[in-house]
Design a protein around this motif. Structure first.
Motif, PDB file in Angstrom:
ATOM      1  N   GLN A  39       0.907  -0.870  -0.141  1.00  0.00           N
ATOM      2  CA  GLN A  39      -0.287  -0.105   0.220  1.00  0.00           C
ATOM      3  C   GLN A  39       0.693   1.080   0.129  1.00  0.00           C
ATOM      4  O   GLN A  39       1.735   1.512   0.585  1.00  0.00           O
ATOM      5  N   ALA A  40       0.967   1.726  -1.186  1.00  0.00           N
ATOM      6  CA  ALA A  40       1.082   3.331  -1.224  1.00  0.00           C
ATOM      7  C   ALA A  40       0.455   4.303  -0.050  1.00  0.00           C
ATOM      8  O   ALA A  40      -0.582   4.121  -0.290  1.00  0.00           O
ATOM      9  N   ASP A  46      -3.105  -3.401  -3.157  1.00  0.00           N
ATOM     10  CA  ASP A  46      -3.010  -4.485  -3.845  1.00  0.00           C
ATOM     11  C   ASP A  46      -1.767  -5.914  -3.729  1.00  0.00           C
ATOM     12  O   ASP A  46      -1.049  -5.255  -2.448  1.00  0.00           O
ATOM     13  N   LEU A  47      -2.755  -6.509  -4.215  1.00  0.00           N
ATOM     14  CA  LEU A  47      -1.670  -7.907  -4.516  1.00  0.00           C
ATOM     15  C   LEU A  47      -0.225  -7.627  -5.429  1.00  0.00           C
ATOM     16  O   LEU A  47      -0.252  -6.669  -5.842  1.00  0.00           O
ATOM     17  N   VAL A  48       0.884  -7.933  -4.474  1.00  0.00           N
ATOM     18  CA  VAL A  48       2.082  -8.157  -4.609  1.00  0.00           C
ATOM     19  C   VAL A  48       2.161  -9.536  -5.540  1.00  0.00           C
ATOM     20  O   VAL A  48       2.627  -9.571  -6.461  1.00  0.00           O
ATOM     21  N   ALA A  49       2.083 -10.708  -4.686  1.00  0.00           N
ATOM     22  CA  ALA A  49       2.849 -12.375  -4.750  1.00  0.00           C
ATOM     23  C   ALA A  49       1.607 -12.656  -3.657  1.00  0.00           C
ATOM     24  O   ALA A  49       1.975 -12.332  -2.591  1.00  0.00           O
ATOM     25  N   VAL A  50       1.543 -14.175  -4.419  1.00  0.00           N
ATOM     26  CA  VAL A  50       1.104 -15.050  -3.314  1.00  0.00           C
ATOM     27  C   VAL A  50       1.488 -16.630  -3.958  1.00  0.00           C
ATOM     28  O   VAL A  50       1.723 -16.206  -5.125  1.00  0.00           O
ATOM     29  N   ALA A  91       6.550   1.695  -0.595  1.00  0.00           N
ATOM     30  CA  ALA A  91       4.715   1.212  -0.226  1.00  0.00           C
ATOM     31  C   ALA A  91       5.127   0.559   1.197  1.00  0.00           C
ATOM     32  O   ALA A  91       6.739   0.077   1.810  1.00  0.00           O
ATOM     33  N   VAL A  92       4.361   0.502   2.089  1.00  0.00           N
ATOM     34  CA  VAL A  92       4.332  -0.667   3.223  1.00  0.00           C
ATOM     35  C   VAL A  92       4.020  -1.545   2.848  1.00  0.00           C
ATOM     36  O   VAL A  92       2.567  -2.032   1.737  1.00  0.00           O
ATOM     37  N   THR A 109       5.988  -3.449   6.777  1.00  0.00           N
ATOM     38  CA  THR A 109       7.268  -3.099   6.923  1.00  0.00           C
ATOM     39  C   THR A 109       7.692  -1.857   5.047  1.00  0.00           C
ATOM     40  O   THR A 109       6.717  -2.253   4.423  1.00  0.00           O
ATOM     41  N   GLN A 110       8.115  -0.580   5.356  1.00  0.00           N
ATOM     42  CA  GLN A 110       8.130  -0.016   4.637  1.00  0.00           C
ATOM     43  C   GLN A 110       9.124  -0.913   4.170  1.00  0.00           C
ATOM     44  O   GLN A 110      10.223  -1.030   4.414  1.00  0.00           O
ATOM     45  N   VAL A 111       9.247  -0.269   2.724  1.00  0.00           N
ATOM     46  CA  VAL A 111      10.106  -0.656   1.452  1.00  0.00           C
ATOM     47  C   VAL A 111      10.265   1.006   1.031  1.00  0.00           C
ATOM     48  O   VAL A 111       9.198   1.064   0.314  1.00  0.00           O
ATOM     49  N   THR A 112      11.540   1.795   1.075  1.00  0.00           N
ATOM     50  CA  THR A 112      11.239   2.543   0.534  1.00  0.00           C
ATOM     51  C   THR A 112      12.556   2.960  -0.721  1.00  0.00           C
ATOM     52  O   THR A 112      13.742   2.222  -0.302  1.00  0.00           O
ATOM     53  N   VAL A 113      12.591   3.100  -1.747  1.00  0.00           N
ATOM     54  CA  VAL A 113      13.381   3.565  -3.437  1.00  0.00           C
ATOM     55  C   VAL A 113      13.618   4.080  -3.764  1.00  0.00           C
ATOM     56  O   VAL A 113      12.824   5.056  -4.373  1.00  0.00           O
ATOM     57  N   SER A 114      14.691   4.927  -3.499  1.00  0.00           N
ATOM     58  CA  SER A 114      14.885   6.412  -3.448  1.00  0.00           C
ATOM     59  C   SER A 114      16.830   6.973  -3.851  1.00  0.00           C
ATOM     60  O   SER A 114      17.670   5.705  -3.637  1.00  0.00           O
TER      61      SER A 114
END
Length: 115
Positions: A39-40, A46-50, A91-92, A109-114
């Motif tokens: 979730q941004a 939204d689904l990423v993978a299952v 996103a988280v 868990t936060q993922v930040t790409v920058s």
């Protein structure tokens, strides 16, 4: 009571990689589906993978070819290997477990790409 504990998020530069882990504890039935959603800010989750307990996988189009989901059934743990990360992957990320009609979520868990 089922609990999901995530780890592995952080800050990474574009093009980099991260690996998320999610360990489930409690009464876990052998047949289940585990996955990752994200979730941004200002957007829906939204689904990423299952991945099923049998190993079948499904990915969102946006991550296909870059992300890989896997699991260790003996440890009730699911992983998300994220490669070639893009700023739009920021996103988280939430771990998800489906046991029959019950659905459980991790704390995120936060993922930040920058750069």
């Amino acid at each position: 009571q089922v609990q999901l504990v995530e780890s592995g998020g952080g800050l990474v530069q574009p093009g980099g990689s991260l690996r998320l882990s999610c360990a489930a504890s409690g009464k876990i039935f052998r047949i289940n589906v585990m996955g990752w959603y994200r979730q941004a800010p200002g957007k829906q989750r939204d689904l990423v993978a299952v991945i099923t307990s049998g190993g079948s996988t499904n990915y969102a189009d946006a991550v296909t070819g870059r992300f890989t989901i896997s699991r260790d059934n003996a440890k009730n743990t699911v992983y998300l290997q994220m490669n070639s990360l893009k700023p739009e992957d920021t996103a988280v990320y939430y771990c998800n477990l489906k046991l029959g009609y019950n659905v459980y979520w991790g704390q995120g868990t936060q993922v930040t790409v920058s750069s």
